[in-house]
Design a protein around this motif. Structure first.
Motif, PDB file in Angstrom:
ATOM      1  N   GLU A  54       0.838  -1.205   0.000  1.00  0.00           N
ATOM      2  CA  GLU A  54       0.000   0.000   0.000  1.00  0.00           C
ATOM      3  C   GLU A  54       0.873   1.256   0.000  1.00  0.00           C
ATOM      4  N   GLU A  55       1.937   1.238   0.801  1.00  0.00           N
ATOM      5  CA  GLU A  55       2.846   2.387   0.851  1.00  0.00           C
ATOM      6  C   GLU A  55       3.515   2.621  -0.504  1.00  0.00           C
ATOM      7  N   ASP A  58       1.069   4.084  -2.908  1.00  0.00           N
ATOM      8  CA  ASP A  58       0.830   5.481  -2.565  1.00  0.00           C
ATOM      9  C   ASP A  58       1.978   6.374  -3.041  1.00  0.00           C
ATOM     10  N   LYS A  61       1.664   6.763  -6.730  1.00  0.00           N
ATOM     11  CA  LYS A  61       0.545   7.661  -7.031  1.00  0.00           C
ATOM     12  C   LYS A  61       0.942   9.127  -6.858  1.00  0.00           C
ATOM     13  N   ARG A  62       1.679   9.428  -5.794  1.00  0.00           N
ATOM     14  CA  ARG A  62       2.060  10.812  -5.498  1.00  0.00           C
ATOM     15  C   ARG A  62       3.256  11.308  -6.297  1.00  0.00           C
ATOM     16  N   LYS A 103       1.073   3.748 -14.232  1.00  0.00           N
ATOM     17  CA  LYS A 103       0.623   5.038 -13.720  1.00  0.00           C
ATOM     18  C   LYS A 103       1.030   6.158 -14.676  1.00  0.00           C
TER      19      LYS A 103
END
Length: 143
Positions: A54-55, A58, A61-62, A103
């Motif tokens: 998950e990290e 994230d 994504k950022r 992404k």
């Protein structure tokens, strides 16, 4: 929903067929939305990522526009690079590089549709430094 199933490769085909049967039997939009939301929540409950993955997701994504490497991310998370790569592959079915490229290409597609940018500018905006490599990856993901 087919895209959701492709993302979570380990889901059974019979579940997708069951979902499509429920869609076909829906009489109105409200029923269709209820069936779809229920199905998505069921998928989510069955497929939770570990805290570390998950990290990583994230961070991608950022920070997809920056030069991210598995080594840098594993150092940030105080994890062994090989171990992190293995759990990412095991849980998502893709490597770190594949997730990052997905992404970036997704964002490039959005910029192509919504922005007035040239290909070269989009390439640099989404984090690629080599236009030839961007073309190669774009073609692999988009045909």
């Amino acid at each position: 929903m087919t895209d959701v199933y492709h993302r979570f490769k380990q889901l059974e085909r019979s579940r997708l067929e069951d979902y499509f049967q429920k869609i076909e039997s829906s009489q109105d939009l409200q029923t269709l939305l209820t069936v779809t939301l229920s199905h998505l929540l069921d998928i989510r409950e069955r497929h939770q990522y570990s805290h570390h993955v998950e990290e990583v997701l994230d961070i991608i994504k950022r920070e997809y526009q920056t030069e991210l490497t598995l080594k840098e991310v594993s150092d940030r998370l105080f994890l062994n690079t090989v171990y992190l790569g293995q759990i990412i592959k095991k849980e998502t079915g893709a490597t770190f590089a594949e997730l990052l490229n997905r992404k970036r290409i997704k964002m490039a597609q959005q910029l192509l549709v919504t922005g007035d940018y040239g290909i070269e500018e989009i390439c640099f905006r989404v984090g690629y430094t080599n236009i030839g490599y961007f073309y190669k990856i774009f073609k692999r993901f988009c045909g």
